[in-house]
Design a protein around this motif. Structure first.
Motif, PDB file in Angstrom:
ATOM      1  N   ILE A  81      48.710  10.478  49.402  1.00 20.43           N
ATOM      2  CA  ILE A  81      47.776  11.606  49.422  1.00 20.43           C
ATOM      3  C   ILE A  81      47.946  12.440  50.689  1.00 20.43           C
ATOM      4  O   ILE A  81      47.793  13.671  50.651  1.00 20.43           O
ATOM      5  N   LEU A  82      48.292  11.811  51.807  1.00 15.67           N
ATOM      6  CA  LEU A  82      48.512  12.561  53.041  1.00 15.67           C
ATOM      7  C   LEU A  82      49.762  13.428  52.915  1.00 15.67           C
ATOM      8  O   LEU A  82      49.759  14.615  53.288  1.00 15.67           O
ATOM      9  N   LYS A  83      50.828  12.858  52.363  1.00 17.39           N
ATOM     10  CA  LYS A  83      52.070  13.612  52.168  1.00 17.39           C
ATOM     11  C   LYS A  83      51.852  14.774  51.201  1.00 17.39           C
ATOM     12  O   LYS A  83      52.291  15.902  51.468  1.00 17.39           O
ATOM     13  N   ASN A  84      51.180  14.510  50.083  1.00 20.74           N
ATOM     14  CA  ASN A  84      50.940  15.565  49.095  1.00 20.74           C
ATOM     15  C   ASN A  84      50.088  16.690  49.660  1.00 20.74           C
ATOM     16  O   ASN A  84      50.349  17.879  49.425  1.00 20.74           O
ATOM     17  N   THR A  85      49.047  16.325  50.415  1.00 22.98           N
ATOM     18  CA  THR A  85      48.168  17.331  51.006  1.00 22.98           C
ATOM     19  C   THR A  85      48.928  18.225  51.976  1.00 22.98           C
ATOM     20  O   THR A  85      48.816  19.455  51.931  1.00 22.98           O
ATOM     21  N   PHE A 245      39.922  21.634  45.613  1.00 20.61           N
ATOM     22  CA  PHE A 245      39.714  20.611  44.590  1.00 20.61           C
ATOM     23  C   PHE A 245      39.864  21.149  43.170  1.00 20.61           C
ATOM     24  O   PHE A 245      40.558  20.562  42.345  1.00 20.61           O
ATOM     25  N   ASP A 246      39.240  22.273  42.874  1.00 25.51           N
ATOM     26  CA  ASP A 246      39.126  22.763  41.491  1.00 25.51           C
ATOM     27  C   ASP A 246      40.478  22.884  40.800  1.00 25.51           C
ATOM     28  O   ASP A 246      40.718  22.278  39.751  1.00 25.51           O
ATOM     29  N   LYS A 247      41.353  23.683  41.386  1.00 26.31           N
ATOM     30  CA  LYS A 247      42.628  23.992  40.735  1.00 26.31           C
ATOM     31  C   LYS A 247      43.500  22.759  40.563  1.00 26.31           C
ATOM     32  O   LYS A 247      44.031  22.498  39.482  1.00 26.31           O
ATOM     33  N   ILE A 248      43.630  21.987  41.632  1.00 28.69           N
ATOM     34  CA  ILE A 248      44.533  20.841  41.574  1.00 28.69           C
ATOM     35  C   ILE A 248      43.990  19.748  40.654  1.00 28.69           C
ATOM     36  O   ILE A 248      44.753  19.046  39.978  1.00 28.69           O
ATOM     37  N   TYR A 249      42.669  19.631  40.570  1.00 31.85           N
ATOM     38  CA  TYR A 249      42.085  18.635  39.658  1.00 31.85           C
ATOM     39  C   TYR A 249      42.300  19.046  38.205  1.00 31.85           C
ATOM     40  O   TYR A 249      42.568  18.203  37.346  1.00 31.85           O
ATOM     41  N   LEU A 250      42.173  20.348  37.928  1.00 30.48           N
ATOM     42  CA  LEU A 250      42.371  20.830  36.564  1.00 30.48           C
ATOM     43  C   LEU A 250      43.842  20.726  36.134  1.00 30.48           C
ATOM     44  O   LEU A 250      44.136  20.559  34.946  1.00 30.48           O
ATOM     45  N   MET A 251      44.767  20.824  37.090  1.00 32.12           N
ATOM     46  CA  MET A 251      46.197  20.736  36.771  1.00 32.12           C
ATOM     47  C   MET A 251      46.694  19.301  36.742  1.00 32.12           C
ATOM     48  O   MET A 251      47.818  19.039  36.303  1.00 32.12           O
ATOM     49  N   ILE A 263      43.818  14.546  49.172  1.00 31.74           N
ATOM     50  CA  ILE A 263      42.630  13.937  49.780  1.00 31.74           C
ATOM     51  C   ILE A 263      41.362  14.270  48.984  1.00 31.74           C
ATOM     52  O   ILE A 263      40.549  13.395  48.704  1.00 31.74           O
ATOM     53  N   SER A 264      41.204  15.533  48.617  1.00 31.17           N
ATOM     54  CA  SER A 264      39.973  15.943  47.924  1.00 31.17           C
ATOM     55  C   SER A 264      39.829  15.280  46.557  1.00 31.17           C
ATOM     56  O   SER A 264      38.736  14.844  46.179  1.00 31.17           O
ATOM     57  N   THR A 265      40.923  15.180  45.800  1.00 28.80           N
ATOM     58  CA  THR A 265      40.842  14.538  44.479  1.00 28.80           C
ATOM     59  C   THR A 265      40.687  13.028  44.613  1.00 28.80           C
ATOM     60  O   THR A 265      40.034  12.392  43.785  1.00 28.80           O
ATOM     61  N   TYR A 266      41.268  12.456  45.660  1.00 31.84           N
ATOM     62  CA  TYR A 266      41.143  11.011  45.878  1.00 31.84           C
ATOM     63  C   TYR A 266      39.710  10.650  46.260  1.00 31.84           C
ATOM     64  O   TYR A 266      39.187   9.611  45.846  1.00 31.84           O
ATOM     65  N   VAL A 267      39.069  11.513  47.045  1.00 32.09           N
ATOM     66  CA  VAL A 267      37.655  11.308  47.382  1.00 32.09           C
ATOM     67  C   VAL A 267      36.811  11.294  46.108  1.00 32.09           C
ATOM     68  O   VAL A 267      35.925  10.446  45.944  1.00 32.09           O
ATOM     69  N   TYR A 268      37.093  12.222  45.203  1.00 31.79           N
ATOM     70  CA  TYR A 268      36.347  12.274  43.938  1.00 31.79           C
ATOM     71  C   TYR A 268      36.618  11.023  43.102  1.00 31.79           C
ATOM     72  O   TYR A 268      35.688  10.449  42.514  1.00 31.79           O
ATOM     73  N   THR A 269      37.874  10.587  43.063  1.00 30.21           N
ATOM     74  CA  THR A 269      38.244   9.437  42.235  1.00 30.21           C
ATOM     75  C   THR A 269      37.559   8.166  42.706  1.00 30.21           C
ATOM     76  O   THR A 269      36.959   7.436  41.912  1.00 30.21           O
ATOM     77  N   VAL A 270      37.646   7.886  44.027  1.00 28.83           N
ATOM     78  CA  VAL A 270      37.087   6.624  44.525  1.00 28.83           C
ATOM     79  C   VAL A 270      35.602   6.740  44.847  1.00 28.83           C
ATOM     80  O   VAL A 270      34.859   5.768  44.733  1.00 28.83           O
ATOM     81  N   PHE A 277      30.922   4.803  47.359  1.00 28.98           N
ATOM     82  CA  PHE A 277      30.449   5.921  48.187  1.00 28.98           C
ATOM     83  C   PHE A 277      30.868   5.771  49.651  1.00 28.98           C
ATOM     84  O   PHE A 277      31.242   6.747  50.286  1.00 28.98           O
ATOM     85  N   SER A 278      30.808   4.580  50.178  1.00 26.97           N
ATOM     86  CA  SER A 278      31.172   4.366  51.583  1.00 26.97           C
ATOM     87  C   SER A 278      32.661   4.617  51.800  1.00 26.97           C
ATOM     88  O   SER A 278      33.056   5.314  52.741  1.00 26.97           O
ATOM     89  N   PHE A 279      33.490   4.086  50.914  1.00 32.30           N
ATOM     90  CA  PHE A 279      34.935   4.271  51.039  1.00 32.30           C
ATOM     91  C   PHE A 279      35.305   5.755  50.815  1.00 32.30           C
ATOM     92  O   PHE A 279      36.147   6.303  51.522  1.00 32.30           O
ATOM     93  N   GLY A 280      34.649   6.393  49.860  1.00 36.36           N
ATOM     94  CA  GLY A 280      34.900   7.804  49.611  1.00 36.36           C
ATOM     95  C   GLY A 280      34.546   8.670  50.803  1.00 36.36           C
ATOM     96  O   GLY A 280      35.255   9.623  51.135  1.00 36.36           O
ATOM     97  N   SER A 281      33.461   8.331  51.500  1.00 34.25           N
ATOM     98  CA  SER A 281      33.077   9.068  52.714  1.00 34.25           C
ATOM     99  C   SER A 281      34.085   8.870  53.827  1.00 34.25           C
ATOM    100  O   SER A 281      34.398   9.790  54.579  1.00 34.25           O
ATOM    101  N   ALA A 282      34.608   7.644  53.946  1.00 37.07           N
ATOM    102  CA  ALA A 282      35.641   7.371  54.954  1.00 37.07           C
ATOM    103  C   ALA A 282      36.892   8.180  54.676  1.00 37.07           C
ATOM    104  O   ALA A 282      37.523   8.728  55.610  1.00 37.07           O
ATOM    105  N   VAL A 283      37.284   8.282  53.426  1.00 32.34           N
ATOM    106  CA  VAL A 283      38.450   9.078  53.061  1.00 32.34           C
ATOM    107  C   VAL A 283      38.231  10.553  53.391  1.00 32.34           C
ATOM    108  O   VAL A 283      39.086  11.228  53.953  1.00 32.34           O
ATOM    109  N   GLY A 284      37.029  11.045  53.058  1.00 33.80           N
ATOM    110  CA  GLY A 284      36.714  12.445  53.323  1.00 33.80           C
ATOM    111  C   GLY A 284      36.654  12.756  54.800  1.00 33.80           C
ATOM    112  O   GLY A 284      37.112  13.825  55.222  1.00 33.80           O
TER     113      GLY A 284
END
Length: 284
Positions: A81-85, A245-251, A263-270, A277-284
Motif C-alpha cells: 500500500i505504501l508503494k502503490n500510494t 478514496f472515491d475514484k480508486i475504490y470505484l476502479m 492507504i485510504s482504501t486499506y483503512v476502509y477495508t480493515v 477500528f483501532s488498527f484502521g486508525s493506526a493505518v490512517g
C-alpha cells in the motif's frame, strides 16, 4: 508596563473587535469548521493506541501502546500500500503538473478568440463530471470486449488482444491518465490568469527585437509563471500521500488489487469492513 497603559491597550482592542464584529462573524463558519472537523476528531486518534471496545468507549478501552503500529509495519500489505500510494501520487504529479502549464502557454498563443474559448470550455468540462460517472465512462470505454478505446489500442497493436486495462498491468496508467484528462483544463485556469497579467509592452518589445513565438514563450511567458508554479508545486507536494478514496475504490477489483490498494482504501477495508477500528486508525 503600567496598569493604566495596559487598560488603555485592552480597551482599544475591545473597541477594535466591536467595531469590526461583522468580519469576525464572517470568520466564524471557518473557525467552527476546523474546530468540528479538524481538532475535535483528534480525540479519536487515541484508539490507535488502544484495543478499542465500543461498550466501554475510548477512555475505557485497554491501552496497548504501539502494538497496532507494529502489526501494520510487519504486515504483508504495508509495503504494497505504501508503494502503490507513492507510485500513484508521484506519477500523477509528474505527468499532471506540467501539462496544465503547457496547455495555458499554448492557449495563450492562439489568436482566434472563438476557437480559444471553445477549446477552454471543452477542456474544463471533464472537471465537472462526478467521480461515479467518470468511472462508469471508463468501464464502458476501456472494457476488454467492445470498449471503444481498448479496441482501438488493440487494432494498432498498442496492447495485446487479450489485455484487460483494469488489470494489475495497466491500472496505474489508466488511473493517472484519466486523472490528468479530468483535471488538466481546470488546473490551467490559474496559469491563464497569470499570463493575462503580463504587460503587453513586453510582447511589443519582443517583436521589435525580432523574437519568434518560441523565444517569446521562453523569455516572457514562462518567467511570468514561475512564482505561480512554485507555489502550486509546494502545495501539491504537501498532499503526496493523499491519493483519495472515491475514484480508486470505484476502479478497484480482484484483478488489480495489488496495484490499486492504497492507504485510504486499506483503512476502509480493515477499519470499516472488518470493524478493526483501532488498527484502521493506526493505518490512517
Amino acid at each position: 508596563m503600567s496598569k493604566p497603559k495596559q487598560k488603555t491597550i485592552n480597551h482599544k482592542k475591545q473597541k477594535s473587535i466591536w467595531k469590526n464584529w461583522r468580519l469576525y462573524v464572517m470568520c466564524l463558519p471557518a473557525v467552527l469548521f476546523f474546530l468540528l472537523f479538524a481538532y475535535k476528531p483528534m480525540y479519536g486518534i487515541l484508539i490507535a493506541f488502544k484495543k478499542y471496545n465500543m461498550r466501554v468507549g475510548i477512555m475505557g478501552s485497554e491501552w496497548i501502546g504501539l502494538d497496532n503500529f507494529k502489526r501494520l509495519f510487519s504486515s504483508y500489505w504495508f509495503p504494497i500500500i505504501l508503494k502503490n500510494t507513492l507510485t500513484l501520487s508521484l506519477l500523477s504529479l509528474i505527468l499532471g503538473f506540467p501539462l496544465p502549464i503547457i496547455l495555458a502557454l499554448l492557449l495563450n498563443e492562439v489568436s482566434n478568440g472563438h476557437f480559444r474559448k471553445t477549446f477552454q470550455t471543452v477542456s474544463y468540462a471533464p472537471h465537472f463530471i462526478s467521480t461515479v460517472v467518470m468511472v462508469s465512462i471508463l468501464n464502458i470505454m476501456l472494457a476488454s470486449k467492445g470498449g471503444v478505446i481498448s479496441e482501438a489500442m488493440k487494432a494498432i497493436h498498442l496492447i495485446p488482444q487479450k489485455a484487460n486495462l483494469f488489470s494489475n498491468d495497466y491500472f496505474v496508467w489508466v488511473y493517472v491518465f484519466s486523472g490528468v484528462w479530468q483535471s488538466m483544463g481546470w488546473n490551467s485556469i490559474i496559469y491563464i490568469a497569470a499570463l493575462s497579467s503580463v504587460d503587453t509592452q513586453l510582447y511589443d518589445a519582443c517583436k521589435i527585437d525580432g523574437a519568434n513565438r518560441w523565444q517569446t514563450i521562453v523569455h516572457i511567458d514562462f518567467p511570468a509563471l514561475i512564482p505561480t508554479i512554485v507555489i502550486l508545486l509546494i502545495m501539491n507536494m504537501g498532499g503526496i500521500l493523499n491519493v483519495g478514496f472515491d475514484k480508486i475504490y470505484l476502479m478497484q477489483n480482484t484483478l488489480n488489487k495489488k496495484t490499486s490498494e492504497v492507504i485510504s482504501t486499506y483503512v476502509y477495508t480493515v477499519g470499516i469492513k472488518s470493524s478493526q477500528f483501532s488498527f484502521g486508525s493506526a493505518v490512517g
